[in-house]
Design an enzyme around this catalytic site. Structure first.
Site: not given
Lengths: 504, 428
Positions: A36, A283, A418-419
C-alpha cells in the site's frame, strides 16, 4: 464483485492521504500491508511534491498476521509521533487492515499521546477516494473547530472586512493550487479577507479558527460539502454554491459572495475575461454546434457542460460523472440538454457511450483522453483522476477569469481550425491533406528520401523488436553508421556496432 | 553505522565469507507482487491477469504503470465489495460471473491467471479451487491458473516468481537434454541470447515464460535450468522438484555477469570453451567499448541502494566491478543466499548488505552518507532529489532491456543519466 480495468477513484484512504498531505503539522498512521506504500508515488511522482506524504504505514506481512498486528500498529504510532512530532495525528486502516478489525482509533487513544488523535473509519469495500477525502476533512474540522466554537450570532464589529474560509483544495487535486491563487486574488479584489484556507496549507490550529469567518467558499463540493454543512449547523455560516468555472460561473460566484459578504452590488468590480471576447470573435463561428461529450467529477462536468454550451456554443451530446454522491445534480443538468446522464465508474461503459456519440470533442479525465486517442477524437482534460500532465509548470487555473481563458485555449486548440476544416472537406483525395491527417498546427514530420544501404532480413527482424518509439532513431543511426563505413548491407552485427557507437 | 549494529542478527552456524549481511525490520517502502503484472501482461501475449482484490489493488497497478497503456490492458481487477464480505453474494459465484464476462469480451485469451491479493488472502478466498473449477468449465479454450501477488506474501518481483511457479506444474514433461532460461526478458534480449547459445553450440534452448500460452517449454530430469533473474526462488524450487538441475551462476548484467552466466551454461551443457570464447569475443569487446564513457563518469562515485526488486546485488556488483563505483549500502527486500552465492563472492567485503527495511532509519543513513547516486523507488526519488541527492528510480531497471552484452551500455546509461543531467543543468 465488479470487473474493473481502470478506476476513476482510488480507495478512501487515498482521499485521507490527500487531505493529510495538503495540510501542515498532521501525520497519518495507516494500518496497511507493505504494497500500500505505492500511494506515496502519487504525490511524489504525479504531483512532484518535494516531500514524502506525512504517512506511516505499518506494512504488516503474512508472518505478522499470526502474531499481534495491534501491537505493531501501536508501535508504529508511537514511533511516528516520536520522529515527526505532529500537532495532530490521523489513524486508520486500509482495505486489508479493515478486515483485521484491530481498531486503530482505540489503540491510538490508549497510547495517550499529548496531541489530538482523530480516528478515521473509511469503509474501503463501500466508499471511494473523494468520499474518503470529504470524511477526513469533516472529521478534522469537527475535531479542531468543535472545541473552539464561538457563541452563535456574534456580530462582526463594524468597519472590519468580511471574512470567508476557502474550503476544498487538497494535494493531488486537479489544478487546486492554481484555483486557490486565482480565487483568493478575486476575493481580495472584492475586499473579502480569506480567514482560513483548508485543507491545503492549513495547520490544525488554523482549522480551530474556522468559526470566526462570516461564510464559507466551497470550491470543491466533493471534498468540502460535509465540512461546510457542519460549519453551517454549528456556527451558522452560510456556504457558496456557485462554482467559479467559466465566465458566467465566475459572475454568478462573485454575485453570490458579494451577497454573503453584504457588499453593495454597485461597488463590485467587473471580472472580464479574454475568453468571452474570443468566443464572440468572427474566428470562433466555426465552433458553433461542435458536438461535445463531457465526463468527469460532478463539479467539473456540470461546469464544463455549461461553459461548452453557453459560452462556446458547442452542442452537448453526452454528460456523465463517476461521482455517484452528486448523481442527482448531474442528471438535472443532463435533462436540461435532453440527455440521459451517464452515472458510472465503469470505464468500458464510458468508452461505449463516447463511441456511440461520435463527438467532435471529448472533455473528460485522463481515462477519456485514452478513449479519445483510441477513437482518434480530439480531447481536453477537465477533471481528476490526475496525470503528471495535469500539474503544468505554468499558472493554469480552471476557476476565475483566468480559468475561463485557460478553458478556451485548452478546449479549442485540439480542434481542427476553421478554414482548414473546409479545405479538408473540399479536397479529400489530397495525399497530405486528407481527413485522416492531423491538423497542420499539431505537426507532422516529412520523410527524407535517401540512398540507403540494404538491410538484411535478419537485421530487419531485429529492428522490429526494438520499441517503436526509438525505432526511427535506431534506423537512422544504423544507416548513418553503415554509410560512413561504406557498408553495402546492414547485418545484426552492424545494428549493434552502431548502437555501441552512438550509445556513448 | 551504530543503527545497523542494533538490528544485526547473527546467523547461526559458522561465519560466512563475503560482505556483511544485516537484517532490518520496520516500515517497508516497496511494491507488492501485483506490480509484476505491469510487465508480465505484455510478455505472455495471450494471457490475462485478473486480480481478485480491492480498489486499492486496481489503483496500485494503474498507478505503478505510471503512464496508462493505450491498448486495452490484459489485466483487470475483480473488486471485492461489501456484498461479497457480508456473505450476501457468494464470492465464488461472483468470480465465475466476472470471469465469464471477461472471457466473452476477450476471446483471444488462452491463459487466465487469478491473482490473489491481500484482501483475498485475509478472507481466505480459495483461488486454487476456483481456478480448477473454471479451468474445467472453459477447457480447452482457456486454462485458468492462480497465484498470489499479495503484499503480505510477496514483494514486487516476487509476483513474477509466484506467476512462473504457478506455470511449472502445467509444463509438459520431457527427458530430452535441454537448457531452460527462466525469467521474463525483453524480446530483443531473448533473440540475442538465442543467437549466442546457437553460436556456442547449446541446443535446444527454451525460455520461461514463453510469449504464447501454447508454447510452454518441457521440463524433466535432463533439463538444465538457468535463471536470468535473481528473484525466482519459488520457480527454481518447483522446476527442481520436476527434476531440472539449476546451473549456479552470476546473473547476466554487464560484461562480466553475462560472460560468467554463459560460461556456467556452456560448462553445464558440455559445450566447447573455445567455441564459447569465439562466440562472445565480438559482443564482449563491443560492450566494453559502450561501457567506457560510463565508467569515466561513475568511477569513484558513491552509490546507495534502497531495497526494491532483488536486482540490487547483481547491479551493485556491476557498478562496483565494471564501472568503478563505490558502494555505500546495498538494500535488498530479500536475500536468497544460495542463488546469490556467485554474486556475494564478487562483491567487495566492506559493503553492508541490508535485508528487509526500516525506511526511516535507512533514510537517516542515506542522508548521513550523502551518496553521489541513490537507487530508490518512486516514492522516495523526488523527496531525495529535493534534498540535493541524485537518484535513479529503480523500477526503470525492470522496465527496460538490461540483460546481456548488447544492453550493458544501456544499463550503465540508466545510472549515469541522472549524473549527466545534473552536470548539464544550470540555474537551479
Amino acid at each position: 464483485m465488479q470487473l474493473t480495468l481502470w478506476t476513476y477513484e482510488g480507495p478512501p484512504h487515498v482521499g485521507a492521504m490527500r487531505v493529510a498531505t495538503a495540510m501542515r503539522g498532521v501525520h497519518y498512521v495507516l494500518h496497511a500491508p507493505q504494497g500500500d506504500t505505492y500511494a506515496d508515488l502519487l504525490f511524489t511522482m504525479i504531483e512532484r511534491l518535494p516531500e514524502r506524504p506525512p504517512v506511516t504505514y505499518t506494512t504488516f506481512q503474512a508472518r505478522d498476521l499470526g502474531g499481534d498486528t495491534a501491537e505493531l500498529f501501536k508501535r508504529a504510532v508511537r514511533d511516528a509521533y516520536d520522529r515527526f512530532r505532529p500537532e495532530l495525528m490521523l489513524v486508520g486502516a486500509s482495505c486489508t487492515a479493515e478486515l483485521l478489525q484491530d481498531d486503530p482509533g482505540g489503540l491510538a487513544r490508549a497510547l495517550d499521546l499529548p496531541v489530538p488523535v482523530v480516528p478515521l473509519e473509511l469503509p474501503a469495500y463501500q466508499k471511494k477516494e473523494n468520499w474518503g477525502a470529504a470524511e477526513t476533512f469533516y472529521r478534522l474540522v469537527r475535531a479542531c473547530a468543535g472545541p473552539a466554537a464561538p457563541p452563535p450570532d456574534m456580530p462582526r464589529p463594524p468597519g472590519t472586512a468580511p471574512r470567508c474560509n476557502l474550503l476544498g483544495p487538497t494535494a493531488l487535486g486537479f489544478r487546486h493550487r492554481d484555483d486557490v491563487q486565482e480565487i483568493r486574488a478575486l476575493l481580495e479584489r472584492l475586499g473579502i479577507v480569506v480567514n482560513v484556507l483548508a485543507p491545503l496549507d492549513a495547520r490544525p490550529a488554523d482549522l480551530a479558527r474556522l468559526g470566526t469567518a462570516d461564510f464559507n467558499v466551497v470550491l470543491y463540493p466533493e471534498i468540502a460539502a460535509p465540512a461546510a454543512q457542519w460549519l453551517r449547523r454549528t456556527f451558522g455560516q452560510p456556504a457558496t454554491t456557485a462554482i467559479p468555472i467559466g465566465t458566467q460561473g465566475t459572475h454568478a460566484f462573485v454575485a453570490e459572495v458579494a451577497g454573503l459578504a453584504g457588499l453593495d452590488p454597485a461597488t463590485v468590480p467587473a471580472t472580464p475575461s479574454r475568453a468571452a471576447w474570443y468566443a464572440r470573435s468572427a474566428d470562433s463561428t466555426y465552433l458553433t454546434g461542435k458536438r461535445v461529450f463531457v465526463f468527469g467529477d460532478a463539479t467539473h462536468a456540470i461546469a464544463a457542460a455549461r461553459v461548452a454550451s453557453e459560452e462556446l456554443g458547442f452542442a452537448l451530446v453526452g454528460l456523465g460523472s463517476y461521482s455517484r454522491e452528486f448523481a442527482r445534480e448531474v442528471r438535472e443538468v443532463a435533462k436540461s440538454h435532453d440527455l440521459d446522464a451517464l452515472i458510472t465508474d465503469d470505464y468500458l461503459e464510458v468508452e461505449a457511450a463516447i463511441a456511440a456519440a461520435q463527438p467532435d470533442l471529448v472533455l473528460g479525465t485522463q481515462m477519456e483522453r485514452h478513449i479519445a486517442k483510441r477513437l482518434r477524437l480530439p480531447c481536453a482534460v477537465i477533471s481528476a483522476p490526475v496525470h503528471v500532465q495535469d500539474f503544468p509548470a505554468r499558472y493554469s487555473p480552471q476557476m476565475g477569469p483566468e480559468g475561463a481563458n485557460v478553458l478556451f485555449d485548452s478546449w479549442v486548440h485540439p480542434l481542427t481550425m476553421g478554414l482548414e476544416e473546409h479545405l479538408l472537406a473540399m479536397f479529400r483525395e489530397d495525399a497530405e491533406f486528407h481527413a485522416g491527417a492531423a491538423p497542420s498546427h499539431l505537426g507532422a514530420a516529412a520523410p527524407e528520401p535517401q540512398h540507403l544501404p540494404v538491410w538484411s532480413a535478419e537485421a530487419e527482424r531485429e529492428m522490429a523488436r526494438i520499441p517503436f518509439f526509438v525505432r526511427g532513431k535506431a534506423r537512422r543511426n544504423t544507416e548513418l553508421f553503415a554509410r560512413e563505413r561504406s557498408l553495402a548491407t546492414i547485418t545484426v552485427e552492424t545494428l549493434y556496432d552502431a548502437k555501441a557507437h552512438f550509445g556513448r | 553505522m551504530s543503527v545497523l549494529a542494533q538490528t544485526a542478527t547473527t546467523s547461526a552456524g559458522c561465519p560466512q565469507p563475503g560482505p556483511r549481511v544485516v537484517q532490518e525490520r520496520g516500515q517497508r517502502e516497496v511494491f507488492c507482487g501485483l506490480t509484476s503484472i505491469v510487465w508480465l501482461h505484455r510478455k505472455i501475449q495471450d494471457a490475462f491477469f485478473l486480480v481478485v482484490g480491492s480498489r486499492t489493488c486496481a489503483h496500485l497497478i494503474q498507478s505503478a504503470a505510471g503512464v496508462m497503456i493505450f491498448a486495452e490492458p490484459r489485466f483487470a481487477t475483480a473488486i471485492i465489495d461489501e456484498r461479497d464480505l457480508a456473505g450476501l453474494a457468494d464470492c465464488n459465484d461472483e468470480l465465475d460471473r466476472v470471469v465469464t464476462r471477461l472471457l466473452e469480451r476477450r476471446p483471444d485469451i488462452r491463459l487466465l491467471f487469478l491473482v490473489g491479493s491481500c484482501p483475498s488472502e485475509v478472507i481466505k478466498l480459495d483461488l486454487a479451487r476456483a481456478a480448477q473449477r473454471l479451468s474445467v468449465r472453459f477447457t480447452p479454450a482457456v486454462r485458468v491458473l492462480n497465484y498470489s501477488g499479495s503484499g503480505i506474501e510477496t514483494t514486487f518481483t516476487e509476483g513474477e516468481d509466484a506467476c512462473l511457479a504457478a506455470l511449472v506444474p502445467t509444463l509438459p514433461a520431457s527427458d530430452e537434454a535441454s537448457l531452460l532460461v527462466v525469467g521474463a526478458l525483453a524480446e530483443i534480449v531473448e533473440e540475442q541470447m538465442r543467437r549466442l547459445f546457437a553460436a556456442i553450440g547449446i541446443a535446444p534452448v527454451a525460455f520461461l515464460p514463453p510469449r504464447r500460452a501454447g508454447q510452454m517449454p518441457a521440463v524433466g530430469p535432463n533439463t538444465r535450468l538457468l535463471l536470468a533473474q535473481p528473484f525466482l526462488a519459488e520457480t527454481a524450487r518447483a522446476l527442481e522438484a520436476r527434476g531440472a538441475q539449476r546451473i549456479a551462476a552470476a546473473f547476466p548484467f554487464g560484461v562480466e555477469g553475462t560472460t560468467l552466466w554463459l560460461q556456467a551454461a556452456a560448462d553445464a551443457c558440455g559445450a566447447d570453451r573455445r567455441r564459447l570464447h569465439d562466440a562472445i569475443a565480438l559482443p564482449q569487446e563491443r560492450a566494453r567499448r559502450a561501457l567506457a564513457p560510463h565508467r569515466a563518469m561513475l568511477a569513484g562515485q558513491r552509490v546507495f541502494f534502497f531495497p526494491d526488486s532483488q536486482l540490487e546485488l547483481p547491479l551493485a556488483r556491476f557498478l562496483a566491478r565494471e564501472l568503478g563505483a563505490r558502494l555505500l549500502e546495498i538494500g535488498t527486500p530479500y536475500l536468497h543466499r544460495q542463488h546469490m552465492a556467485a554474486e556475494l563472492a564478487l562483491l567487495p567485503d566492506d559493503v553492508p548488505i541490508v535485508e528487509g527495511q526500516d525506511v526511516e532509519r535507512q533514510l537517516d543513513r542515506c542522508r548521513a552518507a550523502a551518496p553521489d547516486l541513490t537507487i530508490c523507488g518512486l516514492g522516495l526519488a523526488n523527496p531525495l532529489e529535493a534534498e540535493g541527492l541524485a537518484t535513479k528510480w529503480s523500477i526503470e531497471l525492470l522496465f527496460s532491456p538490461t540483460h546481456g552484452y548488447e544492453q550493458a551500455g544501456d544499463l550503465a546509461a540508466l545510472f549515469t543519466r541522472p549524473l549527466r543531467r545534473r552536470a548539464l543543468l544550470r540555474g537551479a
